[in-house]
Design an enzyme around this catalytic site. Sequence first.
Site, short mmCIF file in Angstrom:
data_model
loop_
_atom_site.label_atom_id
_atom_site.label_comp_id
_atom_site.label_asym_id
_atom_site.label_seq_id
_atom_site.Cartn_x
_atom_site.Cartn_y
_atom_site.Cartn_z
N ARG A 28 11.80 68.23 35.50
CA ARG A 28 10.45 67.84 35.83
C ARG A 28 9.62 69.01 36.35
O ARG A 28 8.40 69.09 36.15
CB ARG A 28 10.59 66.76 36.90
CG ARG A 28 9.39 65.98 37.13
CD ARG A 28 9.63 64.99 38.22
NE ARG A 28 8.36 64.42 38.54
CZ ARG A 28 7.46 65.01 39.27
NH1 ARG A 28 7.72 66.18 39.79
NH2 ARG A 28 6.30 64.44 39.48
N ARG A 48 22.70 71.82 37.94
CA ARG A 48 21.27 72.14 37.87
C ARG A 48 20.84 73.04 39.03
O ARG A 48 19.91 73.83 38.89
CB ARG A 48 20.43 70.86 37.94
CG ARG A 48 20.39 70.08 36.64
CD ARG A 48 19.38 68.96 36.77
NE ARG A 48 18.20 69.45 37.46
CZ ARG A 48 17.42 68.74 38.27
NH1 ARG A 48 17.68 67.47 38.48
NH2 ARG A 48 16.39 69.28 38.87
N CYS A 102 12.25 59.48 37.20
CA CYS A 102 13.21 60.34 37.88
C CYS A 102 14.00 59.45 38.81
O CYS A 102 13.45 58.51 39.38
CB CYS A 102 12.43 61.39 38.67
SG CYS A 102 13.43 62.34 39.76
N ARG A 122 7.71 59.96 41.58
CA ARG A 122 7.26 61.35 41.64
C ARG A 122 5.99 61.58 40.83
O ARG A 122 6.00 62.20 39.77
CB ARG A 122 8.37 62.30 41.19
CG ARG A 122 9.58 62.21 42.08
CD ARG A 122 10.64 63.20 41.73
NE ARG A 122 10.37 64.52 42.26
CZ ARG A 122 11.30 65.46 42.39
NH1 ARG A 122 12.54 65.22 42.05
NH2 ARG A 122 10.99 66.64 42.89
N VAL A 176 9.94 61.02 52.25
CA VAL A 176 9.34 61.87 51.23
C VAL A 176 9.45 61.25 49.83
O VAL A 176 8.47 61.19 49.10
CB VAL A 176 9.95 63.28 51.25
CG1 VAL A 176 9.33 64.17 50.18
CG2 VAL A 176 9.77 63.91 52.63
N ILE A 207 2.07 62.88 39.75
CA ILE A 207 1.47 64.22 39.71
C ILE A 207 -0.05 64.15 39.86
O ILE A 207 -0.77 65.05 39.47
CB ILE A 207 1.85 64.99 38.42
CG1 ILE A 207 1.50 64.19 37.17
CG2 ILE A 207 3.31 65.39 38.41
CD1 ILE A 207 1.57 65.03 35.91
N ASP A 208 -0.52 63.04 40.48
CA ASP A 208 -1.97 62.87 40.61
C ASP A 208 -2.63 63.97 41.45
O ASP A 208 -3.74 64.40 41.17
CB ASP A 208 -2.30 61.47 41.17
CG ASP A 208 -1.47 61.09 42.37
OD1 ASP A 208 -0.37 61.65 42.55
OD2 ASP A 208 -1.91 60.24 43.17
N LYS A 268 16.55 77.96 44.29
CA LYS A 268 16.13 77.31 43.03
C LYS A 268 14.65 76.98 43.07
O LYS A 268 13.91 77.28 42.13
CB LYS A 268 16.94 76.02 42.84
CG LYS A 268 16.39 75.10 41.77
CD LYS A 268 17.20 73.84 41.62
CE LYS A 268 16.69 72.63 42.35
NZ LYS A 268 15.48 72.02 41.80
N ASN A 269 14.21 76.34 44.16
CA ASN A 269 12.84 75.81 44.19
C ASN A 269 11.79 76.90 44.28
O ASN A 269 10.61 76.63 44.11
CB ASN A 269 12.68 74.82 45.35
CG ASN A 269 13.40 73.51 45.06
OD1 ASN A 269 13.88 73.31 43.94
ND2 ASN A 269 13.48 72.63 46.05
N ASP A 285 15.84 67.20 50.95
CA ASP A 285 16.95 67.64 50.10
C ASP A 285 18.26 67.74 50.88
O ASP A 285 19.32 67.92 50.28
CB ASP A 285 16.62 69.00 49.46
CG ASP A 285 15.59 68.86 48.34
OD1 ASP A 285 15.27 67.72 47.97
OD2 ASP A 285 15.10 69.90 47.86
C1 UD1 Z 1 9.76 69.83 45.60
C2 UD1 Z 1 11.20 70.25 45.40
C3 UD1 Z 1 12.16 69.16 45.83
C4 UD1 Z 1 11.85 68.74 47.26
C5 UD1 Z 1 10.36 68.37 47.42
C6 UD1 Z 1 9.97 68.07 48.85
C7 UD1 Z 1 11.08 71.72 43.49
C8 UD1 Z 1 11.46 71.97 42.08
N1 UD1 Z 1 11.43 70.54 44.00
O1 UD1 Z 1 9.53 68.71 44.73
O2 UD1 Z 1 13.50 69.66 45.75
O3 UD1 Z 1 12.64 67.62 47.59
O4 UD1 Z 1 9.55 69.47 46.96
O5 UD1 Z 1 10.34 69.10 49.68
O6 UD1 Z 1 10.52 72.56 44.16
N2 UD1 Z 1 3.47 63.08 45.19
C9 UD1 Z 1 2.43 62.27 44.74
N3 UD1 Z 1 1.51 62.85 43.90
C10 UD1 Z 1 1.57 64.16 43.50
C11 UD1 Z 1 2.64 64.96 43.98
C12 UD1 Z 1 3.56 64.40 44.83
O7 UD1 Z 1 2.33 61.09 45.08
O8 UD1 Z 1 0.72 64.62 42.73
C13 UD1 Z 1 4.49 62.49 46.09
C14 UD1 Z 1 5.86 62.46 45.41
O9 UD1 Z 1 6.01 61.28 44.60
C15 UD1 Z 1 6.79 62.49 46.58
C16 UD1 Z 1 6.05 63.34 47.61
O10 UD1 Z 1 4.68 63.33 47.21
O11 UD1 Z 1 6.97 61.20 47.09
C17 UD1 Z 1 6.55 64.77 47.72
O12 UD1 Z 1 6.46 65.41 46.48
P1 UD1 Z 1 6.31 67.00 46.32
O13 UD1 Z 1 6.18 67.65 47.66
O14 UD1 Z 1 5.25 67.23 45.32
O15 UD1 Z 1 7.73 67.40 45.73
P2 UD1 Z 1 8.04 68.22 44.43
O16 UD1 Z 1 7.14 69.42 44.35
O17 UD1 Z 1 8.12 67.30 43.26
#
Ligand code: UD1
Length: 426
Positions: free
Chosen positions: A92, A395, A116, A121, A325, A123-124, A22-23, A303
């Site tokens: 998301r 999902r 969420c 989570r 995480v 996106i900065d 999926k990811n 996960d």
């Molecule tokens: C992806 C996976 C999810 C998996 C995760 C970690 C998909 C669709 N989802 O999620 O299943 O659990 O990787 O392996 O691929 N963070 C920030 N700022 C940012 C981005 C992330 O603070 O801009 C933090 C997040 O809040 C979280 C951590 O970093 O605590 C990890 O997030 P990230 O690695 O970005 O996970 P996703 O890509 O959302």
Amino acid sequence: MESFLINGGNPLAGAVRVSGAKNSALKLMAAALLTSDKTILQNVPMIKDVRTMANVLRELGVGVTVTPERVEIDPSGGLSDTAPYELVRKMRASIIVMGPLLARLGRARVAMPGGCNIGPRKIDFHLSGLEKLGARINVEHGFINVDTNGLTGDVISLDYPSVGATENIMMAAVTARGRTVIESAAREPEIIDLAKFLTSMGARISGAGSETVIIDGVDELNGATHTVVPDRIEAGTFMIAAAVTRGDLVIEDVNPLHLEIFISKLRSIGVEVQEFDHKIRCRGGEFNSTDIATLPHPGFPTDLQAPVLVLLSLARGHSIVTENVFENRFVFVDEMNRLGASIRTSGHHAVVHGQSRLEGAIVEAPDLRAGAALVLAGLAAAGTTEVRRIGHIDRGYENFEQKLQALGADIQRVEVSNRAPSAAPF
Ligand code: UD1
């Protein structure tokens, strides 16, 4: 509303084929926006999130044809720049279209993803990475507006190896002027899969899978055909299903190298695991407690934290699980305790006091992976378990109950609209 009704206690046996990840599939579908040619993805899991991403692409004006395990994407008819709230709130991961749209159109308008249930989570890192490449960012009325007069490569050092940020920046950078270097990049197998696909489209990328990814911009990308990498999280879920039901499963079409730390933890718990080139055999027995801390790849995957808590709930002694995480990823612990587990949480730690058995009950899936974990608990529990809100599970798991039924599980999908809890068959 649908539920799973599970009569626990059957040891699972036989072979199960793992679907595409999926990811990875979701990001590859977004990457198809980087060309006006047609692209074909194979081994795509037929899950709700893939249908949502197909709808995101359609909303952007792209032709998408979904047939079993195959998605054809045809962006030749033009591209709109707006990913609407109705779709982004459903999934998301839709925010991953930001990088490709910025690269193709020089602008993107993506709804802010809502809260969420596994933490805020943020996106900065996505936004500051795109800004470093020359994007202007403006957030208003619930939309993130990004635009640029032209992206230029730069060195982007992530504060944390975010999977989504690494992917968004990689996709924005493939046609940027000059060289982009992503330091502290995520190293997940899905990043390597995305880099392979982009390379087959004509991108110049090296280092994917290491902490430094280097992208040399090219003028344009072409269409390509690509087979999605196997879903290591689905594989891990079935491995735990084998273990907790004291079963014997062969998991097919999996790359054991993607699960190294997970496999070594299962072995230390007492699960018998044999690795082959593209298969894993997994057998349950008696389990010992252990301590686990989730970390970015190659660490223990977050996960698989919920599924492994089910296993540790049935192990001798106390285990401590630390979630590094995501925040709030222990929200399903109360549901596990309804099934007879004994788990206490404090901040990002869970202390599991292993029990000799779990007992069927009514529980609710709070999110995708926790939902799958509750199904595993139901398969191991004595008596009947009803797992509600299984839309979360749909999902991310293809034909979950059919795959489990073929292995001997007694699991049925039932309609439960308006049924009072007391009317459940217990
Ligand atoms: C992806 C996976 C999810 C998996 C995760 C970690 C998909 C669709 N989802 O999620 O299943 O659990 O990787 O392996 O691929 N963070 C920030 N700022 C940012 C981005 C992330 O603070 O801009 C933090 C997040 O809040 C979280 C951590 O970093 O605590 C990890 O997030 P990230 O690695 O970005 O996970 P996703 O890509 O959302």
